[in-house]
Design an enzyme around this catalytic site. Structure first.
Site, PDB file in Angstrom:
ATOM      1  N   ASP A  32       0.821  -1.221   0.000  1.00 32.87           N
ATOM      2  CA  ASP A  32       0.000   0.000   0.000  1.00 32.87           C
ATOM      3  C   ASP A  32       0.855   1.272   0.000  1.00 32.87           C
ATOM      4  OD1 ASP A  32      -2.126  -1.865   0.462  1.00 32.87           O
ATOM      5  OD2 ASP A  32      -1.844  -1.668   2.630  1.00 32.87           O
ATOM      6  N   GLU A 239     -11.485   0.346  -2.869  1.00 34.52           N
ATOM      7  CA  GLU A 239     -10.606   0.897  -1.813  1.00 34.52           C
ATOM      8  C   GLU A 239      -9.420   1.593  -2.479  1.00 34.52           C
ATOM      9  OE1 GLU A 239      -9.413  -2.581   0.437  1.00 34.52           O
ATOM     10  OE2 GLU A 239      -8.201  -3.365  -1.186  1.00 34.52           O
TER      11      GLU A 239
END
Ligand code: FUB
Length: 340
Positions: A32, A239
């Protein structure tokens, strides 16, 4: 601090496509990546993946991360520094479990680290921690940001000095539990032709510690201005929000989750609507796809992760980077992280 990353056993190594980029660090697992240029260097704010021994499920319980390490590099292709533990879950007074994808911002001499973590009631909230150094260590505020919920905060600094936080994620990220404005454990992702659940945005206060306005839902629309439908899993938001600005336009990019793409839309305002354009990054090895986009010394880069180093374990990922190209018409060249 060192940590042993176990190499997959030779006779059980699965075969993977040939990657175009190698992991930026190999002594820990990272994911991420939210990249920023501070002080002429690239700083990467990633999740720090660990083997917590929790079985994989749709709720993401196997992503049970407990601290953050910030990576930095002076030049592309040069050495990457792991700056050690920048924030530990033990030092976040309100945290329960699961430190997920963070982001960072800088304003007036202070660095801000934004992070999602479940509180002691197992509800994801977004917290903020501060430091005088981009690599930390960071000190967490005593409470989560008031009015925050769900996951994957991403903070965009606009040229006029305003900062906006984008956030939200469905399924394990709990955004479907907030559609009425109140937390509802029975909330489900909608199906069929109704609009998909949108990501959220709020302008931050001048001290960057609070929301300065009510949270708004963002619309991602098709070329006819129609919101993407809930059934459109190839394109709908899941997301990993990220915003960058290019030639005066706002680019909102995100993961489509269960269809594993990084997709994007373009808009004229930081609040959207964003008109869907296509795919920036095709699926990578591992279930999740999560990225950031940053310009460094005149070149745009995509930061992303995959699970090749761990032999394909979805919760043990490695951060990578590659060049990103805006086409003459403003669209982005689709990236395949593997050689075909
Ligand atoms: O790393 C945990 C979660 O996986 C992130 O918050 C999501 O974006 C997905 O990458």
């Amino acid at each position: 601090q060192t940590e042993t990353v176990e190499a997959p056993k030779k006779d059980s190594v699965p075969t993977f496509p040939t990657p175009v980029s190698q992991p930026l660090v190999t002594d820990i697992y990272t994911a991420d990546p939210s990249a920023h240029v501070f002080d002429n260097k690239i700083y990467i704010y990633p999740s720090h993946d660990i083997e917590a021994g929790i079985p994989e499920n749709d709720n993401g319980d196997h992503f049970d991360m407990r601290d953050y390490h910030i990576l930095s590099l002076d030049s592309v292709g040069g050495p990457v520094t792991d700056n050690g533990v920048a924030l530990d879950i033990k030092n976040i007074p309100w945290a329960g479990r699961q430190l997920w994808a963070p982001d960072a911002a800088f304003n007036k001499g202070t660095y801000y680290l934004y992070f999602p973590v479940k509180d002691k009631e197992d509800i994801f909230r977004i917290g903020v921690a501060t430091s005088k150094s981009p690599a930390g260590p960071f000190t967490a505020q005593p409470k989560p940001i008031a009015g925050s919920f769900s996951i994957d905060p991403s903070v965009f600094a606009d040229a006029d000095g305003k900062f906006y936080m984008y956030f939200g994620g469905i399924w394990g990220g709990q955004l479907q539990r907030w559609v009425t404005g109140k937390y509802d454990t029975l909330g489900k992702e909608p199906e069929g032709d109704v609009p998909a659940i949108g990501p959220r945005v709020a302008r931050l206060s001048k001290d960057l510690l609070k929301f300065d306005e009510p949270v708004k839902e963002i619309k991602i629309v098709d070329k006819d201005g129609k919101p993407l439908a809930a059934k459109d899993h190839d394109r709908r938001f899941f997301e990993a929000s990220w915003v960058h600005k290019y030639n005066g336009k706002y680019y909102f990019s995100y993961s489509t989750g269960d269809t594993h793409n990084i997709a994007y839309g373009i808009g004229d305002s930081p609040y959207g609507p964003f008109t869907y354009q296509g795919v920036i990054l095709k699926p990578v090895v591992g279930w999740t796809n999560h990225h950031s986009i940053v310009e460094f010394k005149g070149q745009w880069y995509l930061f992303y992760h995959d699970s090749i180093l761990s032999g394909g374990k979805t919760h043990l990922r490695s951060v990578k980077m590659t060049k990103l190209q805006h086409n003459a018409d403003g669209t982005i060249e689709t990236i395949d992280a593997y050689v075909k």
